[in-house]
Every structure is written in structure tokens, then in C-alpha cells.
Motif scaffolding. Structure first.
Motif, PDB file in Angstrom:
ATOM      1  N   PHE A  71       0.866  -1.180   0.083  1.00  0.00           N
ATOM      2  CA  PHE A  71      -0.105   0.051   0.074  1.00  0.00           C
ATOM      3  C   PHE A  71       0.848   1.269   0.039  1.00  0.00           C
ATOM      4  N   LEU A  72       1.947   1.228   0.720  1.00  0.00           N
ATOM      5  CA  LEU A  72       2.827   2.403   0.995  1.00  0.00           C
ATOM      6  C   LEU A  72       3.579   2.623  -0.377  1.00  0.00           C
ATOM      7  N   PHE A  74       1.253   4.045  -2.617  1.00  0.00           N
ATOM      8  CA  PHE A  74       1.010   5.501  -2.001  1.00  0.00           C
ATOM      9  C   PHE A  74       2.073   6.343  -2.461  1.00  0.00           C
ATOM     10  N   ARG A  75       3.410   5.947  -2.273  1.00  0.00           N
ATOM     11  CA  ARG A  75       4.339   6.992  -2.641  1.00  0.00           C
ATOM     12  C   ARG A  75       4.543   6.996  -3.759  1.00  0.00           C
ATOM     13  N   SER A 112       8.834  -0.330   5.607  1.00  0.00           N
ATOM     14  CA  SER A 112       7.523   0.662   5.556  1.00  0.00           C
ATOM     15  C   SER A 112       7.928   1.693   6.405  1.00  0.00           C
ATOM     16  N   ALA A 155      -3.289  -4.123  -2.658  1.00  0.00           N
ATOM     17  CA  ALA A 155      -2.573  -3.359  -1.930  1.00  0.00           C
ATOM     18  C   ALA A 155      -1.845  -2.322  -2.842  1.00  0.00           C
ATOM     19  N   GLY A 212      -3.095   1.735  -2.649  1.00  0.00           N
ATOM     20  CA  GLY A 212      -2.207   2.779  -2.409  1.00  0.00           C
ATOM     21  C   GLY A 212      -2.099   3.621  -3.449  1.00  0.00           C
ATOM     22  N   THR A 213      -2.181   3.395  -4.802  1.00  0.00           N
ATOM     23  CA  THR A 213      -2.011   4.270  -5.614  1.00  0.00           C
ATOM     24  C   THR A 213      -3.188   5.190  -5.548  1.00  0.00           C
TER      25      THR A 213
END
Length: 336
Positions: A18-19, A22-23, A90, A229, A233-234
Motif C-alpha cells: 500500500f505504501l 501511495f508513495r 515500511s 494493496a 495505495g495508488t
């Protein structure tokens, strides 16, 4: 205890995925949003969809890629190594996101794995050969080569693209390049899923099946968890990193945004499918942005930011190795 550790590894690996999405959403959408080729909401949905497609494709190709780079001891000790690895990676990713600095999730993962494996040696286990090769092939060699290639290719391709568009009206050229950037967003997101999706799947396979897992037949639930995941996250979108890449680092326009995405896509596909190199999407995107943006009279590179960025790239595997080492030693009582 083994079941609880397995559940913890799966949960934190999904958190790491997910991270990651996300990043790294900024890698696909930053330039597209900056040049107004797409709205932020449409851009992140497009990137999420193609991240998922790339992750599923990486599962089909995992036997070709090979997951041999990821090994862990059998049983409970292996689960502790994997748990320390993904938790350390993480934590570092969250810290860098908070600071707004893009960095490689792959390098964070490999660094955490090396540190957690060294903790096994400190506890008296046999030394695992190949750690130096793992660091060199998965971290240092790509870190040295891929940014230089991306910068150089983007710099010279910008001149070539400018020459092609020399007779076009700026408004017409920018409209065409913005449309091309929409396709570029999908391509970069697919390449990111292809590269990073396989790492998330590999961790889940080793945790659930072991080092001798069948890479040609990955269970569907593992692929589904990894894809969800990364995709979710995206969709969440780490806008702090996006702002750094698209506004703070260097000035850009649709032509240079298109060149950056083209170079990134070619390198990701070339590295993943031919050389089987673990290229960092983040490093490739940032270097290509700098290369394309430097080829103009008003480049205005934020040099202090660039220096800090490179320093964090170098620090990432070292910091996560330390985190993995400390976390693995702290979790040692669980396997006694």
C-alpha cells in the motif's frame, strides 16, 4: 505462534505494498498533473488500474524473473526475518513520504532483508552467502547505472523531440504531447506494477510456501492481495512526493514531461523484460525529469533539494538494513 507470525507478515507486506503505491503514485501522475494533461483524480485512477494490471502480469512472469533474490530461513525464523524486513522498509518509506522525498521501495526492502539476515548471524545461525551479491545486483549497481542512463537519454531525446516539433505551433504541440502523456501515465504505472508488484508477491510466496515455492504457479490469493494493496495505495496518492517531483525539483512543460515518461517506460520494460534488472521506478523517473528539464535555458534545478535527494537514495538501504537488524533482534524472543 507460527500462524500469528504468518498473519503478521502478510498484513505488513500488504501495508508495504500500500505504501509502495501511495508513495510511487507520483512517478506516474506527477508530470501529467503538473502539465494539466489529466486531472489529479483521473490520473490516479488510471495509474491504479495499470498498477494492478502490471502486478497481475508480474505474477505470470515471476518464473521468468525468478524470486531467488529473496531467501529466508525455514520455519518461524524465516517469518521473523521477513517481518523485520517489511516493517523496517515500511517505517523508512513513511518517514521519507512525510519529508516529501521520493526513494526506492525495492532498495528499502533489500536493505531490510540484509539487516534482518545479519541478525540471524548475530544469533549464531550460519552465515548466508550471497548477501554481498544481493546488495550489489539489487541495489548499488542499479543505483549507479539507471539514473545516469535516464538522465542522459532524457537530455538528448529532449533535443530530438524539440527538433521534430520545431515547425508546430506551441499550442498544437503541447496539446499533442499532453495526449501522449496520458498514455505515458498508463505505461509508467504498468511498468511500476511489473517491477514492484513481483517483489510484494515474492515476499508473500516465501512467507506462505517457503523458498522452494513454485514461481510458475503463484496462488491466486497472493496475487489478489498484492494487486489490491498496490492499487489502493495508488488511489490514495502520496501528494507530498508528487509535489517534490513535479514542482520543487525542476521546471518542466508538456514536451519534457512526455520525454521523461517515454524514457522511464523504455527503461522499465527494457530492464524488467530483457536485462531482468531491478530498476527503481523512482530513481528512473527523477533522473529523467532532471535530464529533460536540464535541456533548457531556464532549467532552474533546485540543487540543494537534489543533493538531499541523492543522499537519501544512498541512505535508504543502509537505514533499512539497520532497522531490519534491530527489529529482527527485538523479535528474537518469539522464536525461542
Amino acid at each position: 505462534m507460527t500462524i500469528a507470525l504468518l498473519v503478521a507478515v502478510v498484513v505488513f507486506t500488504c501495508l508495504f505494498g500500500f505504501l509502495n503505491g501511495f508513495r510511487d503514485a507520483s512517478n506516474a501522475v506527477g508530470l501529467t498533473v503538473r502539465t494539466r494533461a489529466l486531472t489529479p483524480s483521473i490520473a490516479v485512477v488510471l495509474a491504479a488500474v495499470f498498477n494492478v494490471i502490471g502486478t497481475v502480469t508480474s505474477a505470470w512472469l515471476l518464473d521468468y524473473f525468478g524470486g531467488q533474490w529473496l531467501t529466508a530461513p525455514s520455519g518461524t525464523r524465516g517469518l521473523v526475518v521477513l517481518l523485520a524486513t517489511v516493517v523496517g522498509a515500511s517505517l523508512w518509506n513513511v518517514y521519507l513520504w512525510w519529508r516529501g522525498y521520493p526513494s526506492s521501495s525495492t532498495h528499502a526492502l533489500v536493505g531490510g532483508l540484509v539487516g534482518a539476515t545479519l541478525a540471524e548471524v548475530i544469533r549464531g545461525q550460519a552465515f548466508q552467502h550471497g548477501l554481498a551479491d544481493l546488495l550489489w545486483l539489487q541495489v548499488w549497481l542499479p543505483l549507479l547505472v539507471s539514473p545516469l542512463l535516464a538522465f542522459g537519454a532524457a537530455f538528448f531525446l529532449t533535443s530530438f523531440t524539440t527538433w521534430i516539433a520545431r515547425h508546430s505551433q506551441p499550442s498544437q504541440a503541447h496539446a499533442t504531447l499532453r495526449a501522449a502523456q496520458s498514455v505515458g501515465t498508463a505505461a509508467v504505472a504498468f511498468g511500476h506494477g511489473l517491477q514492484d508488484g513481483q517483489r510484494i508477491i515474492a515476499v508473500l510466496v516465501v512467507a506462505a510456501i517457503g523458498n522452494q515455492g513454485d514461481w510458475a504457479g503463484v496462488p491466486g490469493w497472493i496475487v489478489t492481495l498484492a494487486a489490491l494493496a498496490l492499487g489502493l495505495g495508488t488511489l490514495a496518492g502520496g501528494w507530498r512526493v508528487t509535489y517534490t517531483l513535479s514542482h520543487r525539483l525542476i521546471r518542466t512543460d508538456p514536451l519534457r514531461g512526455f520525454v521523461s515518461q517515454l524514457v522511464t517506460t523504455l527503461m522499465l520494460f527494457f530492464g524488467a523484460l530483457w536485462l531482468r534488472w531491478p530498476l527503481s521506478t523512482t530513481h528512473t523517473v527523477a533522473a529523467s525529469i532532471l535530464g529533460a528539464g536540464s535541456n533548457q535555458g531556464y532549467a532552474a534545478i533546485h540543487r540543494r533539494l537534489l543533493t538531499r535527494l541523492v543522499a537519501f537514495w544512498i541512505a535508504t538501504p543502509l537505514a533499512t538494513a539497520l532497522l531490519g537488524l534491530v527489529l529482527a533482534l527485538a523479535l528474537d524472543p518469539l522464536v525461542r
